[in-house]
Scaffold this active site. Structure first.
Site, PDB file in Angstrom:
ATOM      1  N   GLU A   1      32.363  40.145  37.505  1.00 50.53           N
ATOM      2  CA  GLU A   1      32.344  40.464  38.933  1.00 50.53           C
ATOM      3  C   GLU A   1      30.959  40.863  39.446  1.00 50.53           C
ATOM      4  OE1 GLU A   1      34.753  39.985  41.127  1.00 50.53           O
ATOM      5  OE2 GLU A   1      36.050  39.235  39.533  1.00 50.53           O
TER       6      GLU A   1
ATOM      7  N   HIS B   1      31.228  37.573  48.524  1.00 50.20           N
ATOM      8  CA  HIS B   1      31.600  37.976  47.164  1.00 50.20           C
ATOM      9  C   HIS B   1      32.056  36.759  46.356  1.00 50.20           C
ATOM     10  CE1 HIS B   1      33.714  40.688  44.169  1.00 50.20           C
ATOM     11  NE2 HIS B   1      34.349  39.536  43.980  1.00 50.20           N
ATOM     12  N   GLU B   2      33.024  36.037  46.871  1.00 44.37           N
ATOM     13  CA  GLU B   2      33.582  34.907  46.117  1.00 44.37           C
ATOM     14  C   GLU B   2      32.565  33.779  45.940  1.00 44.37           C
ATOM     15  OE1 GLU B   2      36.163  35.180  44.443  1.00 44.37           O
ATOM     16  OE2 GLU B   2      37.095  36.934  45.376  1.00 44.37           O
TER      17      GLU B   2
ATOM     18  N   HIS C   1      27.409  31.453  40.379  1.00 37.87           N
ATOM     19  CA  HIS C   1      27.366  31.676  38.931  1.00 37.87           C
ATOM     20  C   HIS C   1      27.722  30.386  38.189  1.00 37.87           C
ATOM     21  CE1 HIS C   1      28.212  35.040  35.713  1.00 37.87           C
ATOM     22  NE2 HIS C   1      27.192  34.265  35.396  1.00 37.87           N
TER      23      HIS C   1
ATOM     24  N   HIS D   1      30.612  34.003  42.807  1.00 38.46           N
ATOM     25  CA  HIS D   1      31.206  33.352  41.637  1.00 38.46           C
ATOM     26  C   HIS D   1      30.856  31.862  41.607  1.00 38.46           C
ATOM     27  CE1 HIS D   1      33.501  36.755  40.234  1.00 38.46           C
ATOM     28  NE2 HIS D   1      34.202  36.852  41.347  1.00 38.46           N
TER      29      HIS D   1
ATOM     30  N   TYR E   1      36.131  45.886  37.739  1.00 33.24           N
ATOM     31  CA  TYR E   1      35.608  45.800  39.109  1.00 33.24           C
ATOM     32  C   TYR E   1      34.579  46.891  39.371  1.00 33.24           C
ATOM     33  CZ  TYR E   1      38.427  42.028  40.960  1.00 33.24           C
ATOM     34  OH  TYR E   1      38.942  40.788  41.205  1.00 33.24           O
TER      35      TYR E   1
END
Length: 556
Positions: free
Chosen positions: A379, A350-351, A357, A354, A492
């Protein structure tokens, strides 16, 4: 800078401004809106008042965050209290007098809530964990909410939510209330089934039990997984050593996005545990990121990607982005590598979404590049990557037993998959609770009224959660999203609707399909906010978005 505002405002009325296209036109419009959201349509006298309020908001926000990060407490337990925890956990927390010190970090409290056979110890830990930064932050939060309300009203808005959501995808509080209330209804039956299943598990061990208490959910959920679904989370994590997970994460994303990562030798870093990598595309460095993965004193306690430099175009060429991924995964011991529960594997993916991105951006403007997108969309590019941790073809690339090297057995994965939506209704309802609590504080709460923020917490929990509020706890004193995500925590679930819809394209074309990956890279990741986020999603999907994939993922 009033002169700059007047210059931009004057320019916006010219033929040249009217002829601007694409990201430039969008930037001009949003720049003027940003100035006016920051008070430039106010009189000079009112602007001075606003400056003072904004300084106070900034100070209270910083204070709130610092009180959380610097808070220290621990639970001291004996052998009875720690009974049920594995030996490596106990070994790391053993003190000279034979007792065990449980700190408030997630690698400490997570396993303890799941595995400690002592109900009293778990209850004691809930009282401590849900009173972090209490009582200091209760007063800080009250002051923060008061100042935000003052700011919003000065700028002509009824509530802080109305002010804040104006620049989000959702646009209005009414849209978010409709979203939250709709989900609350959609999730009600599944949440009740989840709760009943937990209570049935508890009754098999505690005959006549009438309810699940706030310190019991993780414990009985773990029992449920092991006994009904034959899923032992400690057995699962033996297949997820941090080094293997990192290798798999790198391999998957390098293949999908046609890039490679190269570790920098002897980097200048802020701690010896930190590593630095370069992202290489077409033989050139496209970005740099740091990995800071293990807990230490006074470190940020969650997992997050922090942008350090955003990408942007300059007369000398493209200025590449830099970001840091900060996590708190278990540190390796002398005789065992860092073993990650599957939930932490999901967090890592998940992180890293980022980070991607940030790294894949090609946006010309700093303010439109990387994760500089609407807060209720930011998110989505991270949530989408959790899906790869639920796909066996992806997992077998890296999930190997830390001792034998055996690939994660398919039957164990099938058990993980069967158990995936156990508790999904309660978990999603938990997100609805957080979003609704946040929205209530910023849209329907009077900081100068008789109600306290704790009263609001109790009311919202009673309305949404099937688990009772634990008297004497103040979870919101350490709810860090009340600063950075103020009135935006709904994002979220909002963004997950888009994330799952976008993943459905990978699901159709193949989760390692480079062509789909490059389309996603170039449309979603590279664009940042140089185009409207909803338009980006439609472009990638080739259709209007819907919530079918989201509801399916929850098992509804």
């Amino acid at each position: 800078n009033e002169d700059l505002y007047e210059a931009v405002k004057a320019f916006s009325a010219t033929d040249e401004a009217r002829s601007l296209q694409g990201y430039q036109s969008k930037y001009l419009k949003e720049t003027i809106e940003s100035y006016e959201r920051n008070g430039f349509a106010l009189s000079k006298e009112k602007r001075e008042i606003l400056k003072t309020i904004n300084d106070e908001i900034s100070n209270y926000s910083t204070q709130f965050s610092q009180n959380i990060s610097t808070f220290k407490d621990e639970l001291i337990v004996d052998e009875t209290g720690i009974d049920g925890l594995p030996e490596d956990y106990k070994k790391m927390r053993l003190q000279e007098d034979g007792t065990y010190k449980i700190d408030m970090s997630y690698p400490s409290v997570g396993p303890f809530f799941r595995l400690s056979n002592s109900e009293q110890a778990r209850k004691d830990l809930v009282m401590k964990f849900n009173n972090r930064a209490y009582p200091e932050n209760i007063e800080v939060l009250q002051n923060l909410l008061r100042k935000r309300k003052e700011m919003a009203e000065l700028l002509g808005h009824n509530t802080y939510s109305e002010y804040q959501l104006q620049s989000r995808m959702a646009k209005t509080p009414e849209t978010v209330w409709e979203f939250e209330n709709g989900l609350k209804s959609a999730l009600r039956d599944k949440s009740q089934k989840d709760y009943d299943e937990l209570l049935e598990m508890k009754r098999s061990l505690v005959p006549g039990a009438e309810k699940i208490n706030g310190w019991e959910r993780s414990y009985y959920a773990d029992k449920l997984m092991k006994e009904k679904y034959q899923l032992d989370s400690d057995k699962v994590k033996e297949y997820f050593s941090l080094d293997d997970v990192l290798s798999g994460l790198f391999s998957i994303t390098q293949t999908l996005f046609d890039v490679e990562y190269r570790e920098v030798a002897n980097p200048s870093v802020w701690h010896e545990d930190v590593r630095m990598f370069e992202v290489i595309k077409d033989g050139k460095v496209k970005g740099r990121f740091y990995l800071d993965l293990f807990p230490r004193a006074n470190k940020y306690g969650h997992a997050a990607c922090f942008g350090i430099l955003n990408g942007k175009m300059t007369p000398q060429g493209y200025k590449i982005p830099t970001a840091s991924l900060v996590c708190n995964f278990p540190k390796p011991t002398e005789d065992k590598p860092s073993l990650m529960p599957h939930s932490q594997v999901r967090t890592f993916f998940h992180e890293f979404g980022h980070v991607l991105h940030q790294m894949m951006t090609t946006a010309d403007l700093y303010s439109q590049s990387g994760t500089n997108v609407s807060r209720d969309f930011v998110e989505a590019p991270s949530q989408i990557f959790e899906n790869w941790t639920w796909n066996y073809d992806a997992l077998k690339m890296f999930a190997r037993h830390y001792e034998s090297g055996e690939v994660l057995p398919k039957d164990l994965f099938d058990k993980m998959l069967a158990a995936k939506n156990v508790g999904s209704g309660m978990s999603a309802s938990g997100q609805v609770f957080l979003g609704t609590f946040d929205l209530t504080l910023h849209d329907k709460y009077d900081p100068d009224g008789e109600k306290t923020t704790t009263d609001v917490l109790k009311e919202v929990q009673k309305e949404i959660s099937l688990i009772d509020y634990v008297e004497g706890t103040h979870f919101h004193a350490a709810f860090g999203h009340l600063t950075g995500y103020a009135s935006s925590d709904y994002g979220y679930l909002w963004s997950k609707v888009y994330a799952q819809d976008m993943f459905s394209i990978f699901d159709e074309n193949g989760i390692m399909d480079t062509e789909t990956g490059i389309r996603y890279r170039d449309i979603i990741l590279a664009s940042g906010s140089s185009r409207d986020e909803l338009e980006l999603v439609k472009d990638f999907l080739g259709r209007e978005p819907n919530n079918e994939a989201f509801l399916k993922e929850l098992g509804l």
